[in-house]
Design an enzyme around this catalytic site. Sequence first.
Site, PDB file in Angstrom:
ATOM      1  N   LYS A  58       0.870  -1.080  -0.165  1.00  0.00           N
ATOM      2  CA  LYS A  58       0.118   0.000  -0.052  1.00  0.00           C
ATOM      3  C   LYS A  58       0.777   1.133   0.037  1.00  0.00           C
ATOM      4  O   LYS A  58       0.652   2.203  -0.628  1.00  0.00           O
ATOM      5  CB  LYS A  58      -0.784  -0.005   1.200  1.00  0.00           C
ATOM      6  CG  LYS A  58      -2.032  -1.185   1.007  1.00  0.00           C
ATOM      7  CD  LYS A  58      -2.883  -1.179   2.334  1.00  0.00           C
ATOM      8  CE  LYS A  58      -3.786  -2.308   2.275  1.00  0.00           C
ATOM      9  NZ  LYS A  58      -4.665  -2.431   3.657  1.00  0.00           N
ATOM     10  N   HIS A  95       0.153  -7.387  17.722  1.00  0.00           N
ATOM     11  CA  HIS A  95      -0.787  -8.266  17.780  1.00  0.00           C
ATOM     12  C   HIS A  95      -1.837  -7.938  19.030  1.00  0.00           C
ATOM     13  O   HIS A  95      -1.242  -7.741  20.119  1.00  0.00           O
ATOM     14  CB  HIS A  95      -0.192  -9.811  17.923  1.00  0.00           C
ATOM     15  CG  HIS A  95       0.929 -10.016  17.061  1.00  0.00           C
ATOM     16  ND1 HIS A  95       2.183  -9.826  17.311  1.00  0.00           N
ATOM     17  CD2 HIS A  95       1.007 -10.619  15.608  1.00  0.00           C
ATOM     18  CE1 HIS A  95       3.046 -10.230  16.131  1.00  0.00           C
ATOM     19  NE2 HIS A  95       1.904 -10.620  15.324  1.00  0.00           N
TER      20      HIS A  95
END
Length: 111
Positions: A58, A95
């Site tokens: 991206k 995470h």
Amino acid sequence: MVGIDIVDIGRINAAIEKHGNRFLEKVFTDSELAYAKQHKKMGETLAGRFAAKEAFIKAQGRAISWKEIEVGRSDDGKPHITYQERRYDSVSISHERAYAVAVVIIPDNCS
């Protein structure tokens, strides 16, 4: 340029369960797989790397093959990306329960 991505860890675990090595070898380098296999929660580790690769794509703003991008770790434990023999250090992976997220920053003069 900045890229960010979030990945459902369960989605990566399901892909591993369903497609096994075919999925793993399509997306991850040998080095990434060796690193992930050292961890109790391999799917979580791979989800973080998957998110980092997506964030890098991206930030670059164009399609790149998964295996051209390698997510590694410095001696101090910080993640980095290697692409076309160039190292990008502005990488963050995290995470949290069911998700992995990554942010990649590429300076304008490095794309």
